[in-house]
Motif scaffolding. Structure first.
Motif, PDB file in Angstrom:
ATOM      1  N   TYR A 189       0.837  -1.211   0.000  1.00 39.41           N
ATOM      2  CA  TYR A 189       0.000   0.000   0.000  1.00 39.41           C
ATOM      3  C   TYR A 189       0.870   1.259   0.000  1.00 39.41           C
TER       4      TYR A 189
ATOM      5  N   LEU B  94       1.026   4.092  -2.824  1.00 38.14           N
ATOM      6  CA  LEU B  94       0.689   5.494  -2.503  1.00 38.14           C
ATOM      7  C   LEU B  94       1.910   6.406  -2.584  1.00 38.14           C
TER       8      LEU B  94
ATOM      9  N   GLU C 272      -7.675   4.882   1.925  1.00 39.90           N
ATOM     10  CA  GLU C 272      -7.130   5.968   1.096  1.00 39.90           C
ATOM     11  C   GLU C 272      -7.039   5.523  -0.371  1.00 39.90           C
ATOM     12  N   ILE C 273      -6.570   4.308  -0.592  1.00 34.89           N
ATOM     13  CA  ILE C 273      -6.449   3.808  -1.967  1.00 34.89           C
ATOM     14  C   ILE C 273      -7.835   3.709  -2.616  1.00 34.89           C
TER      15      ILE C 273
ATOM     16  N   SER D  29     -10.530   5.474  -1.920  1.00 34.13           N
ATOM     17  CA  SER D  29     -11.111   6.781  -2.243  1.00 34.13           C
ATOM     18  C   SER D  29     -10.366   7.430  -3.409  1.00 34.13           C
ATOM     19  N   ARG D  30      -9.064   7.201  -3.526  1.00 35.90           N
ATOM     20  CA  ARG D  30      -8.339   7.732  -4.697  1.00 35.90           C
ATOM     21  C   ARG D  30      -8.838   7.102  -5.979  1.00 35.90           C
ATOM     22  N   ASP D  31      -9.075   5.773  -5.929  1.00 38.47           N
ATOM     23  CA  ASP D  31      -9.566   5.073  -7.127  1.00 38.47           C
ATOM     24  C   ASP D  31     -10.920   5.636  -7.558  1.00 38.47           C
ATOM     25  N   THR D  32     -11.797   5.833  -6.577  1.00 33.13           N
ATOM     26  CA  THR D  32     -13.130   6.352  -6.900  1.00 33.13           C
ATOM     27  C   THR D  32     -13.029   7.731  -7.526  1.00 33.13           C
ATOM     28  N   ARG D  33     -12.193   8.592  -6.929  1.00 32.11           N
ATOM     29  CA  ARG D  33     -12.051   9.954  -7.471  1.00 32.11           C
ATOM     30  C   ARG D  33     -11.458   9.932  -8.872  1.00 32.11           C
ATOM     31  N   ARG D  34     -10.508   9.019  -9.098  1.00 29.79           N
ATOM     32  CA  ARG D  34      -9.889   8.931 -10.424  1.00 29.79           C
ATOM     33  C   ARG D  34     -10.916   8.493 -11.472  1.00 29.79           C
TER      34      ARG D  34
ATOM     35  N   ARG E 157     -13.200  11.392 -12.222  1.00 28.30           N
ATOM     36  CA  ARG E 157     -12.502  12.395 -13.031  1.00 28.30           C
ATOM     37  C   ARG E 157     -12.394  11.908 -14.478  1.00 28.30           C
TER      38      ARG E 157
END
Ligand code: ADP
Ligand code: MG
Length: 257
Positions: A13, A17, A46-47, A49-54, A57
């Motif tokens: 992880y 990150l 964290e990973i 939520s980053r994936d979802t935001r990516r 986008r």
């Protein structure tokens, strides 16, 4: 999960990150098992939520005119189309292979539907996708040429793993437009994947592009290492309209197509 497995997961992880300071330090802090498990959970969150935001986008940047799913496609309406082939394409392996996808057929047969549905699958797999129409692309390129920034525009498009070009051949191009489009496809050729929908059989392409030699070169680039889906049948839209309003009204011109 064993303590070793949790530690291995934390390492992975932190690498993912890109947190080298934390990576170097956390073992020295001699965390107990509970603390290790807590840290792993926090990093996984964290990973996630980053994936979802990516994905959000990438979906916005794709500029799909409509969101279509392959599951909503009625394959019975188009018996000549291989469902297996569509499913294989939806697996998106042609994208990293930098191959092309051509969807050829009459208006209303589901070309845009299938192309955007495959694009949506590509986004779910983490690829960067951009939808455009051939007309909009030619406008973009023409404007860019007048401002001497064609290379910059090509770099912008090269930032997408796949560009979906809808409705090639509906509108004839100026000579300059055809040349710019040729430049666009040449730029992506073997470097990035591209998908195209068209209602034009290849034999008619020279009429739309003007220049025979250039058209042959263009078809060559688009069909080399490409996947072709032929969607030949009745217009789904028209058939649907017929079912809803009845043939007589259509013949009277009651349903605007
Ligand atoms: P094309 O791009 O070939 O002109 P579209 O993909 O825009 O056709 O299809 C027209 C409309 O009919 C869209 O709303 C699309 O979702 C729908 N459609 C076309 N073919 C099918 C099909 N086989 N199953 C379900 N919907 C379809
Ligand atoms: Mg269409």
């Amino acid at each position: 999960m064993s303590v070793e497995a949790v530690t291995a997961r934390i390492d992975a992880y932190l690498r993912h990150l890109r947190l080298p300071g934390a990576f170097a330090a956390y073992r020295d802090l001699q965390p107990d098992e509970g603390q290790l498990r807590f840290l792993a959970e926090v990093l996984a969150a964290e990973i996630g939520s980053r994936d979802t935001r990516r994905l959000d986008r990438n979906l916005r940047q794709a500029r799909f005119p409509v969101l279509k799913e392959i599951s909503a496609f009625d394959f019975a309406a188009l018996p000549s189309l291989s469902r297996q082939k569509v499913d294989d394409l939806a697996a998106c392996t042609f994208i990293p292979a930098k191959e092309s996808l051509l969807l050829v057929g009459n208006p209303g047969t589901g070309k845009t539907h299938l192309m955007t549905a495959i694009g949506l699958e590509a986004i779910r797999k983490g690829y960067k996708v951009r939808f455009t129409t051939a007309a909009a692309l030619v406008n973009d390129l023409t404007l860019a040429r007048s401002e001497m920034r064609v290379p910059r525009l090509l770099r912008y498009y090269a930032g997408f793993d796949i560009v979906l070009v809808d409705e090639l051949g509906y509108v004839p191009f100026s000579r300059e437009g055809a040349q710019l489009l040729f430049e666009f496809f040449s730029d992506r050729y073997e470097r990035r994947a591209t998908a195209v929908t068209t209602n034009l059989p290849f034999a008619q392409w020279p009429q739309v592009f003007g220049d025979e030699t250039m058209t042959v070169a263009l078809i060559d680039r688009l069909t080399h290492r490409s996947h072709i889906l032929l969607l030949n049948g009745d217009s789904y839209r028209l058939r649907h309209t017929r079912q809803t309003v009845g043939r007589s009204r259509l013949q009277e011109g009651g349903a605007g197509m």
